[in-house]
Write a protein that holds these residues in place. Structure first.
Motif, PDB file in Angstrom:
ATOM      1  N   ILE A 275      12.620 -24.817 -35.959  1.00  0.00           N
ATOM      2  CA  ILE A 275      13.166 -26.170 -35.828  1.00  0.00           C
ATOM      3  C   ILE A 275      14.099 -26.266 -34.623  1.00  0.00           C
ATOM      4  O   ILE A 275      14.163 -27.297 -33.952  1.00  0.00           O
ATOM      5  CB  ILE A 275      13.888 -26.588 -37.132  1.00  0.00           C
ATOM      6  CG1 ILE A 275      14.131 -28.103 -37.148  1.00  0.00           C
ATOM      7  CG2 ILE A 275      15.204 -25.860 -37.296  1.00  0.00           C
ATOM      8  CD1 ILE A 275      12.903 -28.930 -37.260  1.00  0.00           C
ATOM      9  N   SER A 276      14.806 -25.178 -34.310  1.00  0.00           N
ATOM     10  CA  SER A 276      15.681 -25.190 -33.134  1.00  0.00           C
ATOM     11  C   SER A 276      14.868 -25.293 -31.858  1.00  0.00           C
ATOM     12  O   SER A 276      15.222 -26.045 -30.932  1.00  0.00           O
ATOM     13  CB  SER A 276      16.560 -23.938 -33.103  1.00  0.00           C
ATOM     14  OG  SER A 276      17.395 -23.862 -34.244  1.00  0.00           O
ATOM     15  N   VAL A 277      13.767 -24.534 -31.794  1.00  0.00           N
ATOM     16  CA  VAL A 277      12.893 -24.614 -30.613  1.00  0.00           C
ATOM     17  C   VAL A 277      12.310 -26.017 -30.476  1.00  0.00           C
ATOM     18  O   VAL A 277      12.271 -26.598 -29.387  1.00  0.00           O
ATOM     19  CB  VAL A 277      11.781 -23.560 -30.705  1.00  0.00           C
ATOM     20  CG1 VAL A 277      10.723 -23.795 -29.629  1.00  0.00           C
ATOM     21  CG2 VAL A 277      12.358 -22.161 -30.572  1.00  0.00           C
ATOM     22  N   PHE A 278      11.877 -26.587 -31.584  1.00  0.00           N
ATOM     23  CA  PHE A 278      11.281 -27.927 -31.554  1.00  0.00           C
ATOM     24  C   PHE A 278      12.289 -28.976 -31.088  1.00  0.00           C
ATOM     25  O   PHE A 278      11.952 -29.879 -30.319  1.00  0.00           O
ATOM     26  CB  PHE A 278      10.751 -28.284 -32.937  1.00  0.00           C
ATOM     27  CG  PHE A 278      10.162 -29.673 -33.012  1.00  0.00           C
ATOM     28  CD1 PHE A 278       8.978 -29.979 -32.360  1.00  0.00           C
ATOM     29  CD2 PHE A 278      10.800 -30.677 -33.723  1.00  0.00           C
ATOM     30  CE1 PHE A 278       8.437 -31.256 -32.421  1.00  0.00           C
ATOM     31  CE2 PHE A 278      10.267 -31.952 -33.793  1.00  0.00           C
ATOM     32  CZ  PHE A 278       9.079 -32.240 -33.140  1.00  0.00           C
ATOM     33  N   ILE A 279      13.535 -28.876 -31.543  1.00  0.00           N
ATOM     34  CA  ILE A 279      14.546 -29.872 -31.185  1.00  0.00           C
ATOM     35  C   ILE A 279      15.036 -29.691 -29.752  1.00  0.00           C
ATOM     36  O   ILE A 279      15.202 -30.660 -29.008  1.00  0.00           O
ATOM     37  CB  ILE A 279      15.733 -29.805 -32.176  1.00  0.00           C
ATOM     38  CG1 ILE A 279      15.284 -30.275 -33.571  1.00  0.00           C
ATOM     39  CG2 ILE A 279      16.898 -30.655 -31.690  1.00  0.00           C
ATOM     40  CD1 ILE A 279      16.357 -30.138 -34.634  1.00  0.00           C
ATOM     41  N   LEU A 280      15.255 -28.444 -29.347  1.00  0.00           N
ATOM     42  CA  LEU A 280      15.885 -28.187 -28.060  1.00  0.00           C
ATOM     43  C   LEU A 280      14.899 -28.027 -26.907  1.00  0.00           C
ATOM     44  O   LEU A 280      15.271 -28.252 -25.751  1.00  0.00           O
ATOM     45  CB  LEU A 280      16.763 -26.937 -28.145  1.00  0.00           C
ATOM     46  CG  LEU A 280      17.944 -27.009 -29.121  1.00  0.00           C
ATOM     47  CD1 LEU A 280      18.692 -25.699 -29.137  1.00  0.00           C
ATOM     48  CD2 LEU A 280      18.877 -28.159 -28.746  1.00  0.00           C
ATOM     49  N   LEU A 281      13.657 -27.622 -27.191  1.00  0.00           N
ATOM     50  CA  LEU A 281      12.703 -27.359 -26.111  1.00  0.00           C
ATOM     51  C   LEU A 281      12.496 -28.561 -25.189  1.00  0.00           C
ATOM     52  O   LEU A 281      12.511 -28.395 -23.960  1.00  0.00           O
ATOM     53  CB  LEU A 281      11.364 -26.904 -26.696  1.00  0.00           C
ATOM     54  CG  LEU A 281      10.279 -26.554 -25.673  1.00  0.00           C
ATOM     55  CD1 LEU A 281      10.734 -25.393 -24.793  1.00  0.00           C
ATOM     56  CD2 LEU A 281       8.963 -26.223 -26.371  1.00  0.00           C
ATOM     57  N   PRO A 282      12.302 -29.775 -25.724  1.00  0.00           N
ATOM     58  CA  PRO A 282      12.117 -30.913 -24.803  1.00  0.00           C
ATOM     59  C   PRO A 282      13.308 -31.150 -23.882  1.00  0.00           C
ATOM     60  O   PRO A 282      13.139 -31.713 -22.801  1.00  0.00           O
ATOM     61  CB  PRO A 282      11.917 -32.106 -25.761  1.00  0.00           C
ATOM     62  CG  PRO A 282      11.399 -31.491 -27.007  1.00  0.00           C
ATOM     63  CD  PRO A 282      12.108 -30.166 -27.126  1.00  0.00           C
ATOM     64  N   LEU A 283      14.502 -30.751 -24.311  1.00  0.00           N
ATOM     65  CA  LEU A 283      15.674 -30.929 -23.453  1.00  0.00           C
ATOM     66  C   LEU A 283      15.814 -29.778 -22.459  1.00  0.00           C
ATOM     67  O   LEU A 283      16.167 -29.989 -21.296  1.00  0.00           O
ATOM     68  CB  LEU A 283      16.931 -31.037 -24.324  1.00  0.00           C
ATOM     69  CG  LEU A 283      16.911 -32.148 -25.385  1.00  0.00           C
ATOM     70  CD1 LEU A 283      18.202 -32.129 -26.189  1.00  0.00           C
ATOM     71  CD2 LEU A 283      16.697 -33.515 -24.747  1.00  0.00           C
ATOM     72  N   VAL A 284      15.527 -28.564 -22.937  1.00  0.00           N
ATOM     73  CA  VAL A 284      15.678 -27.393 -22.074  1.00  0.00           C
ATOM     74  C   VAL A 284      14.618 -27.378 -20.970  1.00  0.00           C
ATOM     75  O   VAL A 284      14.904 -26.991 -19.826  1.00  0.00           O
ATOM     76  CB  VAL A 284      15.623 -26.105 -22.909  1.00  0.00           C
ATOM     77  CG1 VAL A 284      15.619 -24.866 -22.022  1.00  0.00           C
ATOM     78  CG2 VAL A 284      16.794 -26.052 -23.882  1.00  0.00           C
ATOM     79  N   VAL A 285      13.403 -27.795 -21.287  1.00  0.00           N
ATOM     80  CA  VAL A 285      12.311 -27.703 -20.313  1.00  0.00           C
ATOM     81  C   VAL A 285      12.538 -28.628 -19.125  1.00  0.00           C
ATOM     82  O   VAL A 285      11.972 -28.421 -18.044  1.00  0.00           O
ATOM     83  CB  VAL A 285      10.968 -28.026 -21.007  1.00  0.00           C
ATOM     84  CG1 VAL A 285      10.817 -29.522 -21.226  1.00  0.00           C
ATOM     85  CG2 VAL A 285       9.796 -27.503 -20.188  1.00  0.00           C
ATOM     86  N   LEU A 286      13.381 -29.647 -19.296  1.00  0.00           N
ATOM     87  CA  LEU A 286      13.655 -30.551 -18.186  1.00  0.00           C
ATOM     88  C   LEU A 286      14.433 -29.871 -17.062  1.00  0.00           C
ATOM     89  O   LEU A 286      14.344 -30.289 -15.903  1.00  0.00           O
ATOM     90  CB  LEU A 286      14.444 -31.768 -18.686  1.00  0.00           C
ATOM     91  CG  LEU A 286      13.683 -32.787 -19.529  1.00  0.00           C
ATOM     92  CD1 LEU A 286      14.634 -33.852 -20.030  1.00  0.00           C
ATOM     93  CD2 LEU A 286      12.563 -33.424 -18.724  1.00  0.00           C
ATOM     94  N   ILE A 287      15.202 -28.831 -17.406  1.00  0.00           N
ATOM     95  CA  ILE A 287      16.067 -28.196 -16.394  1.00  0.00           C
ATOM     96  C   ILE A 287      15.250 -27.554 -15.277  1.00  0.00           C
ATOM     97  O   ILE A 287      15.454 -27.872 -14.096  1.00  0.00           O
ATOM     98  CB  ILE A 287      17.019 -27.197 -17.070  1.00  0.00           C
ATOM     99  CG1 ILE A 287      17.931 -27.937 -18.057  1.00  0.00           C
ATOM    100  CG2 ILE A 287      17.842 -26.456 -16.034  1.00  0.00           C
ATOM    101  CD1 ILE A 287      18.832 -27.032 -18.871  1.00  0.00           C
ATOM    102  N   PRO A 288      14.300 -26.645 -15.581  1.00  0.00           N
ATOM    103  CA  PRO A 288      13.509 -26.093 -14.458  1.00  0.00           C
ATOM    104  C   PRO A 288      12.642 -27.134 -13.773  1.00  0.00           C
ATOM    105  O   PRO A 288      12.424 -27.056 -12.556  1.00  0.00           O
ATOM    106  CB  PRO A 288      12.657 -25.007 -15.129  1.00  0.00           C
ATOM    107  CG  PRO A 288      12.619 -25.369 -16.572  1.00  0.00           C
ATOM    108  CD  PRO A 288      13.925 -26.023 -16.865  1.00  0.00           C
ATOM    109  N   VAL A 289      12.152 -28.128 -14.541  1.00  0.00           N
ATOM    110  CA  VAL A 289      11.311 -29.155 -13.917  1.00  0.00           C
ATOM    111  C   VAL A 289      12.112 -29.973 -12.913  1.00  0.00           C
ATOM    112  O   VAL A 289      11.603 -30.371 -11.860  1.00  0.00           O
ATOM    113  CB  VAL A 289      10.697 -30.062 -15.009  1.00  0.00           C
ATOM    114  CG1 VAL A 289       9.986 -31.261 -14.380  1.00  0.00           C
ATOM    115  CG2 VAL A 289       9.708 -29.265 -15.856  1.00  0.00           C
ATOM    116  N   SER A 290      13.394 -30.239 -13.223  1.00  0.00           N
ATOM    117  CA  SER A 290      14.212 -31.052 -12.327  1.00  0.00           C
ATOM    118  C   SER A 290      14.480 -30.357 -11.001  1.00  0.00           C
ATOM    119  O   SER A 290      14.779 -31.013 -10.000  1.00  0.00           O
ATOM    120  CB  SER A 290      15.538 -31.397 -13.001  1.00  0.00           C
ATOM    121  OG  SER A 290      16.305 -30.225 -13.231  1.00  0.00           O
TER     122      SER A 290
END
Length: 583
Positions: free
Chosen positions: A330-345
């Protein structure tokens, strides 16, 4: 007669601002939809909606996706809410942040993140291709599962907050008692814990269902023509200005559909919770002359239950892994969409690719050097600051007006909280139709009024919870010593209420800064807020520029949340040291 330092007639003047706001800026916009929808050729509009297979499909799709997202959110969120209700110390703080940070992050940001995860060159396809599990990218975007996934991700915090308040009142020892009597964990949860939490489930389901029914951002970004929802069609009608009356008729249809289904869900919840009311079951009492009951059964050893307690070591070890495994997923599911934005940005590519082929800061430089982005950010800051001040003043006056003893407080509080029970897109539609007649559309004043209506209930809930924890005898003692109501408020009530007001101010600023629905409806050319600018950027441009803006918004949210936590913890530490020094 004085109560909490205020004379009864003064309560009327304290409550007057919130009821004027709700009347002029909430009730009238909602009522404005009715004549717009039923004026002129009203029959033709509704025949067009219910007689056309296209719009019937849109209505059915809206209901189906909303029910699917609500059911999945409930199943996924219930264990997290239970763990949060029992957590203390560092674990409780971490779980609270896990739920709070996504809640305070813009829906636009969270939805945009799924583009970087589910895209043809996104995280999921890149991972599967690198592992050799697929030979070509999967079409994960522009599908119903993608829309449902994004809606569930956005809805988890709302469901958890609705459940936690009820679950905290449940004695956790009941599960231990059920286990000692031989019940399996699943049976104990479904047979005991879920029925006891039915009121929280009802509240969470209602909130999430209304949120998903009014959603148009997720289906607009992640769905296709077959996943169009009513709110999306309404927004499209308003944006193009094609037919306001038809948009109003669609708004009436959405509101009635949501109301009917909410009433049906509430009826089911009342039926499931009927056993909690002793008079509803009316068990048959033994009559005189009835046969004697054999009580020897009560003295027999419960052999079967005793055997169940001897669980193999492998199963016991597996049971211990359930909670960590669930929290990890559940932590991966909640945080992954926010964390993945960092390298993409920081990507050097011109489109969304994960992992990025190279890293660069050019997108941040583009944003910081763009007058449009800076103007949108400053506009959102001005609107957020004004909304913060307005909601704090109105919420504080409302809390003091209600006090602890006022007639019909339940009904009056229901009116104050009513903006939370109406689909946001319906209110935004009514606000657009009403504000357009008085020249408030595409103005900062109109957006501030709309944001204040939507955020006042949230700030009131926080301030009211803090006020209810204040000892009323402190105000009465000050009054008995000759202090007038203003002095009591200034020297006693306000300092004790300040932590709750500080949290309310942070929430108001963040919610206004990230509010998407009303901002998209009420802003266009003259006034362009950051959510509006981000909405246009994501719709018409899939470059990492929007990811960079999203990361900056996420960073601001985290800084504000940490600053608020530091302020509250600092005041608690100061108060504790003061008490120790006095003792």
């Amino acid at each position: 007669m004085r109560r909490d330092g205020f004379i009864n007639w003064e309560r009327f003047f304290l409550l007057l601002p919130v009821f004027i706001l709700l009347l002029l800026a909430f009730a009238l916009p909602l009522l404005a939809i009715v004549p717009e929808a039923f004026g002129g050729d009203a029959v033709g509009r509704f025949l067009r909606i219910f007689g056309s297979p296209v719009y019937r499909t849109v209505i059915w799709t809206t209901v189906r996706i909303s029910l699917e997202a609500t059911a999945i959110t409930l199943v996924v969120s219930f264990p997290l809410a239970w763990l949060l209700s029992r957590a203390t110390g560092a674990k409780g703080l971490l779980l609270g942040l896990l739920v709070l940070v996504p809640f305070l992050t813009s829906v636009l940001v969270r939805t945009f993140a799924w583009l970087a995860i589910l895209g043809q060159r996104g995280l999921v396809n890149a991972t599967l291709l690198s592992l050799g599990l697929i030979s070509e990218p999967l079409p994960l975007l522009f599908s119903e599962p993608a829309v449902v996934l994004a809606l569930v991700h956005s809805s988890i915090p709302m469901m958890v907050f609705a459940l936690v308040s009820v679950l905290r009142r449940i004695d956790g020892r009941i599960l231990l008692a059920a286990h000692t009597l031989g019940a399996s964990p699943l049976r104990a949860w479904l047979g005991i814990l879920v029925p006891l939490a039915i009121r929280g489930i009802q509240s969470g389901v209602t909130i999430v269902f209304l949120f998903t029914m009014a959603s148009f951002i997720a289906p607009a970004f992640l769905g296709n023509q077959r996943q169009q929802m009513l709110a999306q069609v309404i927004q499209s009608e308003i944006e193009t200005g094609a037919d306001w009356a038809f948009a109003a008729a669609l708004g009436i249809t959405l509101a009635l559909t949501a109301t009917i289904l909410v009433v049906a869900l509430s009826s089911v919840a009342r039926y499931l919770s009927r056993w909690q009311r002793p008079g509803s079951l009316r068990p048959a009492l033994p009559q005189q002359g009835s046969e004697r009951v054999d009580k020897a059964l009560l003295r027999r050893p419960v052999a079967q239950s005793t055997q169940r307690l001897h669980v193999p070591a492998v199963l016991r070890f597996g049971a211990r892994l359930v909670e960590p495994a669930y929290l990890g997923v559940i932590s991966v599911f909640i945080l992954l969409p926010l964390v993945v934005l960092i390298p993409v940005s920081f990507s050097a590519a011109d489109v969304l690719i994960f992992p990025p082929p190279g890293y660069s800061t050019r997108w941040f430089e583009t944003i910081l050097g763009s007058q449009e982005w800076i103007a949108a950010a400053l506009t959102s800051l001005r609107i957020g600051a004004a909304t913060c001040v307005a909601t704090l003043v109105i919420a504080t006056l409302t809390v003091l007006g209600f006090g602890r003893h006022v007639r019909f407080q339940g009904a009056a509080e229901a009116l104050v909280l009513s903006p939370l029970t109406v689909p946001s897109v319906v209110f935004a539609l009514g606000a657009y139709l009403t504000f357009a007649r008085v020249g408030l559309v595409d103005t900062e004043t109109g957006i501030i009024i709309a944001h204040t209506v939507l955020i006042v209930p949230v700030v009131y809930l926080v301030a009211s919870a803090t006020y209810s924890s204040i000892d009323p005898w402190l105000s009465r003692a000050a009054a008995s010593l000759g202090a007038n109501p203003w002095r009591i408020f200034r020297t006693v009530t306000f300092p004790l209420l300040l932590p709750g007001l500080a949290i309310g101010a942070l929430l108001a600023m963040l919610l206004s800064f990230d509010e998407s629905v009303a901002s998209i409806f009420l802003s266009n050319l003259s006034v362009k807020t950051l959510p509006r600018k981000l909405w246009e950027g994501i719709r018409f441009n899939t470059s990492p520029e929007s990811a960079a803006v999203s990361v900056m918004l996420l960073g601001v949210t985290c800084v504000v949340v940490l600053a608020g936590m530091a302020f509250v913890l600092g005041r608690r530490k100061t108060a504790r040291l003061t008490l120790q020094a006095r003792s």
